[in-house]
Motif scaffolding. Structure first.
Motif, PDB file in Angstrom:
ATOM      1  N   UNK A 254      32.978  14.026  -9.133  1.00 21.84           N
ATOM      2  CA  UNK A 254      33.981  12.987  -8.221  1.00 21.84           C
ATOM      3  C   UNK A 254      34.467  11.814  -8.655  1.00 21.84           C
ATOM      4  N   UNK A 255      35.764  11.421  -8.490  1.00 21.45           N
ATOM      5  CA  UNK A 255      36.057  10.177  -9.136  1.00 21.45           C
ATOM      6  C   UNK A 255      35.750   8.915  -8.330  1.00 21.45           C
ATOM      7  N   UNK A 256      35.448   9.076  -7.152  1.00 23.61           N
ATOM      8  CA  UNK A 256      35.193   8.040  -6.283  1.00 23.61           C
ATOM      9  C   UNK A 256      33.985   8.201  -5.389  1.00 23.61           C
ATOM     10  N   UNK A 257      33.019   7.369  -5.168  1.00 22.13           N
ATOM     11  CA  UNK A 257      32.038   7.277  -3.960  1.00 22.13           C
ATOM     12  C   UNK A 257      31.974   6.064  -3.332  1.00 22.13           C
ATOM     13  N   UNK A 258      31.739   6.147  -2.029  1.00 22.06           N
ATOM     14  CA  UNK A 258      31.465   5.017  -1.385  1.00 22.06           C
ATOM     15  C   UNK A 258      30.391   5.108  -0.412  1.00 22.06           C
ATOM     16  N   UNK A 259      29.376   4.214  -0.533  1.00 25.52           N
ATOM     17  CA  UNK A 259      27.915   4.261   0.132  1.00 25.52           C
ATOM     18  C   UNK A 259      27.871   3.131   1.046  1.00 25.52           C
TER      19      UNK A 259
END
Length: 417
Positions: A254-259
């Motif tokens: 994945x290119x992006x993660x939001x936590x």
């Protein structure tokens, strides 16, 4: 929404009287299903079900949310009339979809694009042109609930709002729950959900209505560059774990993660935890330190899991080569300090990390109907992160030291903006 005295008192009472998570998770599941059935539908979003087949024969359920109109745009008249009754989600979907979707959706797959705006229109029965939206990308969403509760039904309303607000398709993953299925089942289910995003998820029966007309459509594979991993609480843990697992296995990335207030640690004993928020926020704010200890015990298969980076990402020795990352912590959450520590560790080896503390935030506010202001602030930050929209300091109305009257609604923890 700032914490006022009445809400404060209610949270304290709930923290003291509710049973520990280890004893109440089954009752909580029942309550969540009842709540989910009463949630209003969002007619601005198409909802479909699909699944991702696992090697062990299990089919991981997926719920796919596709925005139908631009955020802030009025409903097409046909949708508005069909949704005016405000009935609970099941009956609302049954009433709306058979009559409306054949009119407003073309009989072709919706293609992914990084461009914004409408891509065209189709006429309804009256000849009125109804816009057809091209999603900006795809969010693969993992729900919270301590790995033991929560689910795609409980999060349907939140995911529909997310799809419309962010103008992205959202794929919600129904991973198997603990303690019936312990680590690493949940993270493997979520990993499969991530990898199936590169291939084609297999269509299942549409969410509703059964036998009420064919509303299914091909679910296209998104552009891998557009995939965003997103999770709250235990779902944030799973998003971080999937990112680490993807890097290690090399099958997709994945290119992006939001936590969002993710679980990344493993010690919630106030006497031994290295994080002060476990002590200061561990008793009075809905999610307690004892709850976290119970969830950890339900999820782990052995003591050795506690130091497995796919179980507790903060224990990873190597956090390099991770996606562009947004971490959002909540001021009154017992996980606040570990979340911000994880962001700082990521920043040491990655130059693409942002972290914001949501002032007056409590754990789980994404689903809290009284926390509209917190959710709005969160989406403003997410839009800034994903789409580079301006993020100006927003005045808060809280009364805490960190969010005084007229102070900011959020704090840039890493000072990157």
């Amino acid at each position: 929404m700032p914490i006022n005295e009445a809400l404060f008192a209610a949270m304290k009472a709930a923290s003291y009287i509710k049973p520990n998570a280890g004893k109440s998770y089954k009752l909580q599941r029942v309550a969540e299903e009842l709540i989910a059935k009463q949630a209003p539908a969002n007619p601005k979003c198409r909802v479909e079900d699909a699944f991702a087949p696992m090697a062990d024969g299990y089919a991981v359920p997926l719920r796919v949310f596709t925005p139908l109109v631009a955020y802030g745009a009025p409903l097409p008249e046909a949708l508005e009339e069909s949704s005016a009754s405000g009935t609970p989600v099941a009956s609302a979907i049954s009433a709306i979809l058979p009559a409306v979707l054949p009119k407003v959706l073309p009989k072709i797959p919706i293609k992914e694009s990084t461009s914004s705006g409408n891509t065209g229109s189709i006429p309804d029965d009256s000849g009125t042109e109804i816009p057809v939206i091209t999603p900006h990308g795809t969010i693969l969403f993992f729900h919270g609930g301590g790995w033991a509760t929560g689910g795609i039904n409980l999060y349907t309303q939140a995911c529909a709002h997310m799809a419309v607000r962010l103008q992205r398709r959202v794929i919600s993953v129904e991973y198997r729950l603990a303690p019936e299925y312990r680590f690493p089942t949940a993270v493997e289910d979520c990993y499969e959900g991530g990898s199936v995003d590169v291939d084609h998820p297999q269509s299942a029966a549409p969410t509703a209505p059964a036998g009420g007309g064919d509303i299914s459509a091909t679910i296209p594979a998104p552009d891998p560059d557009s995939i965003v991993l997103f999770g709250d609480s235990a779902g944030g843990n799973l998003a971080a774990a999937v990112s680490l697992m993807a890097r290690d296995r090399g099958e997709f990335m994945p290119r992006t993660q939001m936590l969002l207030y993710p679980v990344v640690g493993n010690d919630y004993n106030p006497e031994t935890s290295p994080f002060e928020s476990v002590r200061t926020n561990g008793t009075d704010y809905i999610l307690t330190a004892q709850d976290m200890a119970d969830y950890i015990d339900m999820y782990r298969s052995s003591v050795a899991d506690l130091t497995n980076p796919y179980f507790a990402p903060l224990t990873a020795h190597d956090l390099s080569n991770q996606p562009r990352t947004l971490v959002l912590s909540a001021e009154y959450c017992p996980l606040r300090d570990e979340d911000e520590a994880y962001a700082r560790r990521l920043q040491l080896v990655n130059d693409n990390v942002s972290c914001y503390r949501i002032h007056d935030g409590i754990h789980g506010y994404l689903l809290n109907t009284s926390a509209v202001g917190l959710v709005a602030t969160t989406y403003r930050i997410i839009e800034h992160f994903l789409d580079d929209t301006p993020l100006e300091p927003a005045p808060g109305t809280g009364t805490t030291a960190n969010a005084p009257e007229g102070g900011d609604a959020w704090q840039d923890v890493l000072g990157t903006d």
